[in-house]
Scaffold this motif. Structure first.
Motif, PDB file in Angstrom:
ATOM      1  N   GLY A 109      35.830  25.631  32.697  1.00  0.00           N
ATOM      2  CA  GLY A 109      36.345  24.859  34.035  1.00  0.00           C
ATOM      3  C   GLY A 109      36.181  26.186  34.761  1.00  0.00           C
ATOM      4  O   GLY A 109      35.184  25.992  36.302  1.00  0.00           O
ATOM      5  N   SER A 110      36.097  27.882  34.626  1.00  0.00           N
ATOM      6  CA  SER A 110      35.620  29.153  35.659  1.00  0.00           C
ATOM      7  C   SER A 110      34.624  28.590  35.932  1.00  0.00           C
ATOM      8  O   SER A 110      34.015  29.219  37.226  1.00  0.00           O
ATOM      9  CB  SER A 110      36.724  30.157  35.292  1.00  0.00           C
ATOM     10  N   LEU A 111      34.143  27.799  34.851  1.00  0.00           N
ATOM     11  CA  LEU A 111      32.281  28.152  34.810  1.00  0.00           C
ATOM     12  C   LEU A 111      31.601  27.371  36.433  1.00  0.00           C
ATOM     13  O   LEU A 111      30.767  27.555  36.527  1.00  0.00           O
ATOM     14  CB  LEU A 111      31.045  27.980  33.733  1.00  0.00           C
ATOM     15  N   ARG A 112      32.728  25.757  36.661  1.00  0.00           N
ATOM     16  CA  ARG A 112      32.224  24.974  37.604  1.00  0.00           C
ATOM     17  C   ARG A 112      33.608  25.505  38.494  1.00  0.00           C
ATOM     18  O   ARG A 112      33.796  24.313  39.146  1.00  0.00           O
ATOM     19  CB  ARG A 112      32.795  23.748  36.568  1.00  0.00           C
ATOM     20  N   ASN A 113      33.984  26.450  38.980  1.00  0.00           N
ATOM     21  CA  ASN A 113      35.064  26.556  39.946  1.00  0.00           C
ATOM     22  C   ASN A 113      35.653  25.684  39.972  1.00  0.00           C
ATOM     23  O   ASN A 113      36.639  24.856  41.376  1.00  0.00           O
ATOM     24  CB  ASN A 113      34.215  26.724  41.346  1.00  0.00           C
ATOM     25  N   LYS A 114      36.532  25.473  38.385  1.00  0.00           N
ATOM     26  CA  LYS A 114      37.585  24.799  38.438  1.00  0.00           C
ATOM     27  C   LYS A 114      38.860  25.064  37.363  1.00  0.00           C
ATOM     28  O   LYS A 114      38.359  26.172  37.176  1.00  0.00           O
ATOM     29  CB  LYS A 114      37.090  22.933  37.458  1.00  0.00           C
TER      30      LYS A 114
END
Length: 131
Positions: A109-114
Motif C-alpha cells: 500500500g505504501s508503494l501506492r500512497n495507500k
C-alpha cells in the motif's frame, strides 16, 4: 486441503456441521453472528440485526430446553476448535502469520500512497504468511 470461505455454515445463527444447509446437522450450543455468519458485508445496523437474529435463536433453543443438557458439560475450547478444523481439513493461520500478511499489505500500500493493498488470492496470502 480446504480453505475457510469466511462464512460459518448456519441457519439463523445456529452453526451447522457442514455446508448442506440441513438444519438437522446443527452443532448443539454453537452460534455465530456478524461477518462469520453472512460474510464481509453490511454496516453497523446490519450487524445489529444479525446479532438480534442469533440471540433470538439462542432464546428459542433455551426455551425448548435444547441447551440445558450441554450447559454442565466441559467446553472443549481451543482444542475442540482445532479438532473441528482438522476434521474439516482446514488449516488455521496463526496470528504471527497474519502479522506477516498485514506487513506485506501495508508495504504494498505504501508503494501506492495507500494505507494498504489487500492481497486477494489464497496463493498470495499463503505466500505472505510463510515468508
Amino acid at each position: 486441503m480446504a480453505y475457510f470461505s469466511g462464512v460459518v455454515p448456519n441457519v439463523r445463527g445456529r452453526v451447522l456441521s457442514d455446508n448442506s444447509g440441513d438444519p438437522t446437522l446443527m452443532e448443539n450450543g454453537l452460534y455465530v453472528c456478524g461477518w462469520l455468519k453472512r460474510g464481509p458485508t453490511g454496516i453497523i445496523a446490519t450487524n445489529l440485526y444479525c446479532a438480534e437474529e442469533t440471540v433470538a435463536s439462542i432464546s428459542e433453543d433455551l426455551e425448548k430446553g435444547m441447551l440445558s443438557s450441554i450447559s454442565s458439560l466441559p467446553k472443549p475450547g481451543r482444542e475442540g476448535l482445532l479438532q473441528l478444523l482438522d476434521r474439516r481439513d482446514v488449516i488455521p493461520i496463526p496470528y504471527s502469520s497474519w502479522e506477516k500478511i498485514d506487513s506485506v499489505e501495508r508495504r504494498l500500500g505504501s508503494l501506492r500512497n495507500k494505507p494498504r493493498e489487500k492481497l486477494t488470492s489464497w496463493e498470495d496470502l499463503l505466500k505472505a504468511a510463510t515468508t
